[in-house]
Design a protein around this motif. Structure first.
Motif, PDB file in Angstrom:
ATOM      1  N   SER A 100       8.557  11.866  -2.198  1.00  0.00           N
ATOM      2  CA  SER A 100       8.770  13.112  -3.148  1.00  0.00           C
ATOM      3  C   SER A 100       8.733  12.744  -4.591  1.00  0.00           C
ATOM      4  N   GLY A 101       8.231  11.819  -4.869  1.00  0.00           N
ATOM      5  CA  GLY A 101       7.876  11.207  -6.211  1.00  0.00           C
ATOM      6  C   GLY A 101       8.922  10.202  -6.865  1.00  0.00           C
ATOM      7  N   ALA A 102       9.815   9.709  -5.856  1.00  0.00           N
ATOM      8  CA  ALA A 102      10.850   8.891  -6.352  1.00  0.00           C
ATOM      9  C   ALA A 102      10.291   7.285  -6.110  1.00  0.00           C
ATOM     10  N   ALA A 131      -0.434   5.674 -10.492  1.00  0.00           N
ATOM     11  CA  ALA A 131       0.123   5.534  -9.163  1.00  0.00           C
ATOM     12  C   ALA A 131       1.582   5.353  -8.992  1.00  0.00           C
ATOM     13  N   PRO A 132       2.263   4.868  -9.993  1.00  0.00           N
ATOM     14  CA  PRO A 132       3.700   4.817  -9.604  1.00  0.00           C
ATOM     15  C   PRO A 132       4.334   5.984 -10.442  1.00  0.00           C
ATOM     16  N   ALA A 143       0.572   6.559  -2.254  1.00  0.00           N
ATOM     17  CA  ALA A 143       0.933   7.130  -0.966  1.00  0.00           C
ATOM     18  C   ALA A 143       2.568   7.072  -0.745  1.00  0.00           C
ATOM     19  N   LEU A 144       3.170   6.002  -1.120  1.00  0.00           N
ATOM     20  CA  LEU A 144       4.687   5.796  -1.020  1.00  0.00           C
ATOM     21  C   LEU A 144       5.333   6.808  -1.944  1.00  0.00           C
ATOM     22  N   LEU A 202       4.954  -2.947   1.851  1.00  0.00           N
ATOM     23  CA  LEU A 202       4.600  -1.742   1.142  1.00  0.00           C
ATOM     24  C   LEU A 202       3.632  -1.011   1.796  1.00  0.00           C
ATOM     25  N   ARG A 203       2.599  -2.003   2.121  1.00  0.00           N
ATOM     26  CA  ARG A 203       1.494  -1.045   2.920  1.00  0.00           C
ATOM     27  C   ARG A 203       1.575  -0.683   4.178  1.00  0.00           C
TER      28      ARG A 203
END
Length: 241
Positions: A48-50, A69-70, A42-43, A228-229
């Motif tokens: 935008s992928g960064a 995921a990353p 989600a992050l 983070l969540r």
């Protein structure tokens, strides 16, 4: 304390062991907390992928634990980089340790019950979590070993000594990631937990971003995961305190 860059201009770079996942008795024993992969995904989308994991572990280990995921991963302290999910792994031209060094490391593992040798692509680590009294003996033996050659250095981390080639550090990993889309032009936030992460923090600050140590800001990996969540739920950075 560093200030956080705006969410829509930020890049997030995360160490793995001791930051995203709890430290474990052996490298193979780490586990990923429920929901963490979804939080990172989600992050990554919101940024935008960064988003990248920057670790001393091989990229293959990160893939096994986190799937895609990353997206971006820098492994082996920057010795191997994949700039986005599905991209090829780029490897820096670095030497491998001489075979007799590995033989000596094997002998050190056998002579210190509880010590554990972790072989890496261009280096190795000797863990002494289960043999804390061996700390200084292992350090002395590795210092003597490195004195017989060149191109490598000894680094301390959580209950281990790591031999790795010069030119491979998390600062160089951050610099390489920030040169390419989707990281280029953004302000990096680097989060790590030990001395091997300080190069990454310094490089993030050089790029106008921020660097945070887990123990100083989040207390422990669970604190990192909670932050983070909450940030993923908000679509913006949650307060740091």
């Amino acid at each position: 304390m560093d200030s956080l860059p705006p969410f829509n201009r930020a890049a997030l770079l995360l160490d793995m062991d001791g930051t995203l996942v709890d430290l474990a008795p052996t490298p193979d024993a780490v586990s990923v907390a429920p929901g963490l992969r979804a939080t990172l995904a989600a992050l990554r989308q919101a940024l935008s992928g960064a988003l990248a994991i920057v670790t001393g572990r091989p990229i293959e280990t990160v893939d096994r634990l986190f799937d895609d995921a990353p997206g971006a991963v820098a492994g082996e302290h920057g010795g191997a980089i994949r700039h986005a999910a599905g991209d090829p792994i780029e490897r820096v031209d670095l030497p491998s340790p001489p075979s007799h060094w590995l033989a000596e490391a094997d002998a050190l593992e056998r002579s210190h019950p509880g010590a554990l040798l972790e072989r890496k692509a261009r280096g190795f680590a000797l863990h002494y979590r289960a043999a804390p009294d061996a700390r200084d003996a292992l350090r002395g033996a590795l210092d003597r070993l490195l004195a017989t050659g060149s191109g490598f250095e000894l680094h301390p981390a959580h209950m281990l000594w790591e031999v790795r080639p010069l030119g491979a550090d998390k600062g160089s990993a951050v610099a390489a990631l920030m040169q390419r889309s989707p990281f280029a032009g953004r302000l990096p936030i680097f989060i790590g937990d030990d001395v091997t992460d300080e190069d990454g923090m310094r490089e993030a600050r050089k790029h106008g971003g921020a660097g945070y140590r887990v123990d100083a800001v989040f207390r422990d990996p669970d604190g990192v995961r909670s932050w983070l969540r909450r940030s993923a739920d908000l679509g913006d950075w949650a307060p740091l305190s």
